[in-house]
Design a protein around this motif. Structure first.
Motif, short mmCIF file in Angstrom:
data_model
loop_
_atom_site.label_atom_id
_atom_site.label_comp_id
_atom_site.label_asym_id
_atom_site.label_seq_id
_atom_site.Cartn_x
_atom_site.Cartn_y
_atom_site.Cartn_z
N SER A 148 0.86 -1.19 0.00
CA SER A 148 0.00 0.00 0.00
C SER A 148 0.88 1.23 0.00
N ARG A 149 0.43 2.25 -0.71
CA ARG A 149 1.21 3.50 -0.71
C ARG A 149 1.22 4.16 0.66
N ARG A 150 0.13 3.98 1.40
CA ARG A 150 0.05 4.49 2.76
C ARG A 150 -0.41 3.38 3.69
N TYR A 159 6.57 -0.82 1.30
CA TYR A 159 6.38 -0.19 -0.01
C TYR A 159 7.70 -0.06 -0.76
N ASP A 204 -4.01 2.12 -2.55
CA ASP A 204 -3.72 3.50 -2.15
C ASP A 204 -3.49 3.60 -0.65
N SER A 205 -4.28 2.83 0.12
CA SER A 205 -4.16 2.87 1.56
C SER A 205 -4.56 1.52 2.14
#
Length: 373
Positions: free
Chosen positions: A317-319, A324, A346-347
């Motif tokens: 996940s990017r956040r 990552y 994305d999260s």
């Protein structure tokens, strides 16, 4: 009362509420200054806080299934000393013994030919000398006349650490998700072999063959596929086998796939990391063998050893995920003939909710890379 049962949770919440009410009721009477009164106030506050903490802990455990039983919570050794009548036939003399069965979580359906079946088994590793329990999910097609002569692809499914095998059935719902993907026409029916990689509990072996210790990699890469292929209708070729896991199980799945391409054609790591952990839970994994330590580093392996003719799936996940950067490095280092795919949210944190969002697509990906024969 089981650790994950509603009765224990309700009792803990009721006790916390009762202690809170008692504290409010008696607080004015405990306002005087004396040793006994002060001890009474401290005792009520402490008891209430402990009850609230236990309630929150039980609620979190019921949601994420960190521990499946009281014995698992307290680190007690489990599932040894099982006596099975080998003369009963089915899986005897094949290093795998069925000790029980259960129905998948399919409401209103009881027949295996409609819902499938989950076998609880004990697998004995001939090479590794490791014995462990696992769950084998057999899809409905396994019991249908039209598939009576057909073999099925199999996928080894690993939990994180410490984890329990039950997490894969209840919390992550692998059997139900696999069944739904097949019904939707998005996946072929596959056998799932579900277990935790903690084969020498409570030690986290990181799926390493430890000198003088547990040979976890040998068990997962050699003993387990051999035993399952002998006991069920599964092929012996790499194209018949995949391996998937989350967290520590994800690291193990990718490592086993990298090291043993002749056994596994596809490997998927959900929220995986890429280098063996070394901490108090693992103990000394390598005993000064720097080459073994490097071999357990997946990024080093991709740089220095021949790339396998296998497929890999990684997720992050990017956040919310700490892997990552490592996942991006892994993606950049995979070269032909190896193939790599990814799921990037994305999260999403390092938890069951994130993995439940990734498992349907991961099973479809796995299905597309395996064959029955």
């Amino acid at each position: 009362m089981g650790l994950t049962g509603n009765a224990v949770l309700i009792l803990a919440i009721a006790l916390a509420v009762a202690l809170f009410a008692v504290t409010i009721w008696f607080w004015p009477k405990l306002a005087r200054r004396s040793v006994l009164v002060v001890l009474g106030r401290v005792g009520l506050l402490l008891a209430t806080q402990v009850a609230v903490f236990v309630s929150v802990g039980l609620l979190a455990n019921n949601s994420f299934l960190f521990y499946g039983s009281w014995a698992d919570l307290f680190g007690q050794k489990q599932e040894l000393g099982v006596v099975t009548d080998h003369a009963a036939g089915a899986l005897a003399e094949k290093n795998i013994v069925r000790v029980g069965t259960q129905r998948p979580d399919v409401p209103g359906v009881t027949r295996p030919a409609v819902a499938g079946r989950i076998d609880k088994v004990v697998i004995s590793g001939r090479r590794s000398e490791i014995d462990t329990s696992a769950y084998v999910y057999l899809p409905p097609e396994y019991f249908q006349e039209a598939y009576a002569r057909r073999k099925f692809p199999a996928v080894v499914v690993l939990t994180g650490y410490p984890g329990t095998s039950e997490n894969l059935i209840k919390g992550l719902a692998y059997p139900r998700t696999s069944l739904e993907r097949v019904k939707a026409g998005r996946s072929q029916p596959m056998i799932l072999v579900m277990l935790r990689p903690t084969l020498a509990p409570p030690r986290d072996t990181e799926c390493v063959d430890i000198k003088g210790g547990p040979k976890t990699e040998t068990f997962l890469a050699e003993d387990l596929p051999s035993a399952v292929s002998a006991g069920y209708r599964v092929g012996h070729h790499a194209r018949n086998w995949g391996i998937i896991g989350n967290s520590t199980g994800g690291y193990c799945a990718l490592k086993i796939g990298l090291h043993h391409p002749a056994r596994f054609a596809a490997s998927a790591g959900l929220s995986a990391y890429y280098k063996a952990a070394e901490d108090p839970t693992t103990g000394d994994l390598f005993h000064g063998d720097q080459q073994a330590r490097l071999r357990a580093d997946l990024l080093w392996t991709l740089d220095h050893l021949p790339q396998p003719d296998s497929s890999f799936l990684v997720t992050t996940s990017r956040r919310g995920e700490s892997n990552y950067a490592g996942t991006r490095a892994f993606l950049a280092k995979v070269k032909r003939p190896a193939q790599v795919s990814s799921i990037v949210l994305d999260s999403g944190g390092h938890n069951f909710n994130t993995w439940r969002r990734e498992i349907p697509a991961a099973l479809e990906w796995m299905s597309s890379r395996l064959s029955e024969n």
